[in-house]
Design a protein around this motif. Structure first.
Motif, PDB file in Angstrom:
ATOM      1  N   GLY A 185      24.477 -15.318  -7.305  1.00  0.00           N
ATOM      2  CA  GLY A 185      24.190 -14.787  -8.368  1.00  0.00           C
ATOM      3  C   GLY A 185      24.329 -16.718  -9.517  1.00  0.00           C
ATOM      4  O   GLY A 185      23.891 -16.930 -10.601  1.00  0.00           O
ATOM      5  N   ALA A 186      25.337 -17.322  -9.729  1.00  0.00           N
ATOM      6  CA  ALA A 186      25.410 -18.193 -10.878  1.00  0.00           C
ATOM      7  C   ALA A 186      24.770 -19.364 -10.090  1.00  0.00           C
ATOM      8  O   ALA A 186      24.070 -20.498 -11.212  1.00  0.00           O
ATOM      9  CB  ALA A 186      27.444 -19.066  -9.940  1.00  0.00           C
ATOM     10  N   LEU A 187      24.363 -19.256  -9.227  1.00  0.00           N
ATOM     11  CA  LEU A 187      23.087 -20.240  -8.761  1.00  0.00           C
ATOM     12  C   LEU A 187      22.016 -20.116  -9.872  1.00  0.00           C
ATOM     13  O   LEU A 187      21.156 -20.883 -10.123  1.00  0.00           O
ATOM     14  CB  LEU A 187      22.802 -21.071  -7.159  1.00  0.00           C
ATOM     15  CG  LEU A 187      21.567 -21.454  -6.889  1.00  0.00           C
ATOM     16  CD1 LEU A 187      22.007 -22.785  -7.508  1.00  0.00           C
ATOM     17  CD2 LEU A 187      21.822 -21.224  -5.360  1.00  0.00           C
ATOM     18  N   GLY A 188      21.555 -18.580  -9.266  1.00  0.00           N
ATOM     19  CA  GLY A 188      20.583 -17.838 -10.345  1.00  0.00           C
ATOM     20  C   GLY A 188      20.760 -18.323 -11.147  1.00  0.00           C
ATOM     21  O   GLY A 188      19.359 -18.894 -12.307  1.00  0.00           O
ATOM     22  N   LEU A 189      21.727 -18.452 -12.131  1.00  0.00           N
ATOM     23  CA  LEU A 189      21.779 -18.859 -13.250  1.00  0.00           C
ATOM     24  C   LEU A 189      21.719 -19.671 -13.644  1.00  0.00           C
ATOM     25  O   LEU A 189      21.011 -20.455 -14.887  1.00  0.00           O
ATOM     26  CB  LEU A 189      23.234 -17.895 -14.431  1.00  0.00           C
ATOM     27  CG  LEU A 189      23.728 -16.365 -13.580  1.00  0.00           C
ATOM     28  CD1 LEU A 189      25.435 -15.722 -14.523  1.00  0.00           C
ATOM     29  CD2 LEU A 189      22.264 -15.704 -15.011  1.00  0.00           C
ATOM     30  N   VAL A 190      22.116 -20.333 -13.626  1.00  0.00           N
ATOM     31  CA  VAL A 190      21.852 -22.503 -13.278  1.00  0.00           C
ATOM     32  C   VAL A 190      20.499 -22.622 -13.474  1.00  0.00           C
ATOM     33  O   VAL A 190      19.524 -22.968 -14.098  1.00  0.00           O
ATOM     34  CB  VAL A 190      23.322 -22.819 -12.158  1.00  0.00           C
ATOM     35  CG1 VAL A 190      22.452 -24.487 -12.607  1.00  0.00           C
ATOM     36  CG2 VAL A 190      24.143 -23.149 -12.458  1.00  0.00           C
ATOM     37  N   LEU A 191      19.952 -22.528 -12.625  1.00  0.00           N
ATOM     38  CA  LEU A 191      18.510 -22.795 -12.109  1.00  0.00           C
ATOM     39  C   LEU A 191      17.516 -21.587 -13.325  1.00  0.00           C
ATOM     40  O   LEU A 191      16.953 -22.113 -13.502  1.00  0.00           O
ATOM     41  CB  LEU A 191      17.924 -21.709 -10.840  1.00  0.00           C
ATOM     42  CG  LEU A 191      18.032 -22.881  -9.588  1.00  0.00           C
ATOM     43  CD1 LEU A 191      17.900 -22.092  -8.001  1.00  0.00           C
ATOM     44  CD2 LEU A 191      17.679 -23.801  -9.315  1.00  0.00           C
ATOM     45  N   ALA A 192      18.067 -20.650 -13.978  1.00  0.00           N
ATOM     46  CA  ALA A 192      17.257 -20.190 -14.945  1.00  0.00           C
ATOM     47  C   ALA A 192      17.610 -20.402 -15.575  1.00  0.00           C
ATOM     48  O   ALA A 192      16.459 -20.795 -16.868  1.00  0.00           O
ATOM     49  CB  ALA A 192      17.955 -18.725 -15.134  1.00  0.00           C
ATOM     50  N   ALA A 217      15.775 -24.020 -16.349  1.00  0.00           N
ATOM     51  CA  ALA A 217      14.537 -23.478 -16.193  1.00  0.00           C
ATOM     52  C   ALA A 217      13.920 -23.405 -17.886  1.00  0.00           C
ATOM     53  O   ALA A 217      12.737 -23.111 -18.608  1.00  0.00           O
ATOM     54  CB  ALA A 217      13.864 -22.720 -16.009  1.00  0.00           C
ATOM     55  N   ASP A 218      15.233 -22.625 -18.933  1.00  0.00           N
ATOM     56  CA  ASP A 218      14.894 -22.302 -19.861  1.00  0.00           C
ATOM     57  C   ASP A 218      15.784 -22.402 -21.083  1.00  0.00           C
ATOM     58  O   ASP A 218      16.999 -21.591 -21.010  1.00  0.00           O
ATOM     59  CB  ASP A 218      14.705 -20.352 -20.435  1.00  0.00           C
ATOM     60  CG  ASP A 218      14.120 -19.806 -21.674  1.00  0.00           C
ATOM     61  OD1 ASP A 218      14.171 -20.453 -22.273  1.00  0.00           O
ATOM     62  OD2 ASP A 218      14.191 -19.116 -21.542  1.00  0.00           O
ATOM     63  N   PRO A 219      16.393 -23.206 -21.311  1.00  0.00           N
ATOM     64  CA  PRO A 219      17.553 -23.733 -21.728  1.00  0.00           C
ATOM     65  C   PRO A 219      17.856 -22.540 -23.606  1.00  0.00           C
ATOM     66  O   PRO A 219      18.648 -22.439 -23.315  1.00  0.00           O
ATOM     67  CB  PRO A 219      17.458 -24.964 -22.468  1.00  0.00           C
ATOM     68  CG  PRO A 219      16.076 -25.422 -21.499  1.00  0.00           C
ATOM     69  CD  PRO A 219      15.654 -25.100 -21.300  1.00  0.00           C
ATOM     70  N   ASP A 220      16.934 -22.195 -23.584  1.00  0.00           N
ATOM     71  CA  ASP A 220      17.203 -21.265 -24.587  1.00  0.00           C
ATOM     72  C   ASP A 220      17.821 -20.011 -24.374  1.00  0.00           C
ATOM     73  O   ASP A 220      17.565 -19.188 -25.328  1.00  0.00           O
ATOM     74  CB  ASP A 220      16.076 -21.181 -25.795  1.00  0.00           C
ATOM     75  CG  ASP A 220      15.779 -22.535 -26.648  1.00  0.00           C
ATOM     76  OD1 ASP A 220      17.049 -23.292 -26.659  1.00  0.00           O
ATOM     77  OD2 ASP A 220      15.044 -22.766 -26.596  1.00  0.00           O
ATOM     78  N   ARG A 221      17.764 -19.653 -23.377  1.00  0.00           N
ATOM     79  CA  ARG A 221      18.018 -18.229 -22.198  1.00  0.00           C
ATOM     80  C   ARG A 221      19.043 -18.200 -23.037  1.00  0.00           C
ATOM     81  O   ARG A 221      20.049 -18.479 -22.527  1.00  0.00           O
ATOM     82  CB  ARG A 221      17.546 -18.148 -20.995  1.00  0.00           C
ATOM     83  CG  ARG A 221      18.222 -17.086 -20.131  1.00  0.00           C
ATOM     84  CD  ARG A 221      18.603 -17.551 -18.842  1.00  0.00           C
ATOM     85  NE  ARG A 221      18.890 -16.375 -18.412  1.00  0.00           N
ATOM     86  CZ  ARG A 221      17.823 -16.060 -17.276  1.00  0.00           C
ATOM     87  NH1 ARG A 221      16.762 -16.246 -17.037  1.00  0.00           N
ATOM     88  NH2 ARG A 221      18.701 -14.892 -16.795  1.00  0.00           N
ATOM     89  N   PRO A 222      19.274 -16.260 -23.115  1.00  0.00           N
ATOM     90  CA  PRO A 222      20.289 -16.133 -23.896  1.00  0.00           C
ATOM     91  C   PRO A 222      21.479 -15.540 -22.469  1.00  0.00           C
ATOM     92  O   PRO A 222      20.944 -16.030 -21.283  1.00  0.00           O
ATOM     93  CB  PRO A 222      20.535 -14.784 -24.518  1.00  0.00           C
ATOM     94  CG  PRO A 222      19.245 -14.538 -23.704  1.00  0.00           C
ATOM     95  CD  PRO A 222      18.309 -15.599 -23.747  1.00  0.00           C
ATOM     96  N   ALA A 223      23.049 -16.031 -22.952  1.00  0.00           N
ATOM     97  CA  ALA A 223      23.406 -15.944 -21.669  1.00  0.00           C
ATOM     98  C   ALA A 223      23.882 -14.284 -20.940  1.00  0.00           C
ATOM     99  O   ALA A 223      23.526 -14.061 -22.051  1.00  0.00           O
ATOM    100  CB  ALA A 223      25.188 -16.044 -22.677  1.00  0.00           C
ATOM    101  N   GLU A 224      23.947 -14.486 -20.032  1.00  0.00           N
ATOM    102  CA  GLU A 224      23.974 -13.028 -19.519  1.00  0.00           C
ATOM    103  C   GLU A 224      25.469 -12.796 -18.405  1.00  0.00           C
ATOM    104  O   GLU A 224      25.700 -13.490 -18.398  1.00  0.00           O
ATOM    105  CB  GLU A 224      22.789 -13.471 -18.242  1.00  0.00           C
ATOM    106  CG  GLU A 224      22.701 -12.029 -17.422  1.00  0.00           C
ATOM    107  CD  GLU A 224      21.017 -12.363 -16.681  1.00  0.00           C
ATOM    108  OE1 GLU A 224      20.861 -11.411 -15.492  1.00  0.00           O
ATOM    109  OE2 GLU A 224      20.332 -13.471 -17.116  1.00  0.00           O
ATOM    110  N   HIS A 225      25.837 -11.660 -18.550  1.00  0.00           N
ATOM    111  CA  HIS A 225      26.617 -11.399 -17.991  1.00  0.00           C
ATOM    112  C   HIS A 225      26.911 -10.321 -16.867  1.00  0.00           C
ATOM    113  O   HIS A 225      25.458  -9.255 -16.919  1.00  0.00           O
ATOM    114  CB  HIS A 225      27.761 -10.288 -18.979  1.00  0.00           C
ATOM    115  CG  HIS A 225      28.908 -10.008 -18.204  1.00  0.00           C
ATOM    116  ND1 HIS A 225      29.303 -10.726 -17.806  1.00  0.00           N
ATOM    117  CD2 HIS A 225      29.375  -8.767 -17.679  1.00  0.00           C
ATOM    118  CE1 HIS A 225      30.884  -9.621 -17.805  1.00  0.00           C
ATOM    119  NE2 HIS A 225      29.959  -8.574 -17.553  1.00  0.00           N
ATOM    120  N   ILE A 226      26.757 -10.802 -15.550  1.00  0.00           N
ATOM    121  CA  ILE A 226      27.092 -10.215 -14.246  1.00  0.00           C
ATOM    122  C   ILE A 226      28.045 -10.018 -13.749  1.00  0.00           C
ATOM    123  O   ILE A 226      28.931 -10.340 -13.550  1.00  0.00           O
ATOM    124  CB  ILE A 226      25.899 -11.213 -13.059  1.00  0.00           C
ATOM    125  CG1 ILE A 226      25.035 -12.022 -13.556  1.00  0.00           C
ATOM    126  CG2 ILE A 226      25.694 -10.572 -11.993  1.00  0.00           C
ATOM    127  CD1 ILE A 226      24.187 -13.014 -13.331  1.00  0.00           C
TER     128      ILE A 226
END
Length: 139
Positions: free
Chosen positions: A100-107, A110-119
């Motif tokens: 999950g952490a790796l997926g969030l870093v990669l996302a 890819a999109d620095p403006d992506r809003p923070a996500e809670h998992i």
């Protein structure tokens, strides 16, 4: 929303929380601070490794786990099963956390403006030999 301590009617005092590094020595140092209060009957450590140090310090001070002191660890790695006594642990899904952490870093890359996500990932309480019924506190 109340946390689990508040839901259980517990309000920790700031002196009930000791910050230390995630090593055996860190666990020993934290245990020394906490066990200076002889009314302490349970400690939750932030990692299995800290818990091993905590067990060692409790033993050095003549505290019997779980008769005098219950110990709970976070992580639930293989270490928790082979400690003596075996550690009650809040088992975390380490592989899912890492993925999950790796997926969030990669996302985020890819999109620095992506809003923070809670998992939120499930955990499991594995009750083993390091916990028991609290002793009666004198006084």
């Amino acid at each position: 929303m109340a946390g689990p301590l508040a839901a259980a009617g517990l309000t920790p005092h700031p002196s009930d929380v000791v910050h230390s590094d995630f090593t055996r020595d860190g666990g020993r140092r934290a245990a020394r601070d906490l066990l200076a209060d002889d009314t302490i009957t349970a400690i939750i450590a932030s990692s299995d490794t800290q818990s091993i140090g905590l067990l060692a310090e409790a033993h050095a001070q003549g505290r019997r786990v779980p008769d005098d002191l219950s110990v709970v660890a976070f992580d639930g790695t293989e270490v928790s099963r082979y400690a003596r006594p075996a550690l009650t642990a809040i088992e975390q899904p380490i592989e899912a956390l890492a993925a999950g952490a790796l997926g969030l870093v990669l996302a985020s890359l890819a999109d620095p403006d992506r809003p923070a996500e809670h998992i939120a990932l499930p955990s499991n309480l594995a009750i083993r030999a390091s916990t028991g019924t609290p002793r009666t506190i004198p006084g």
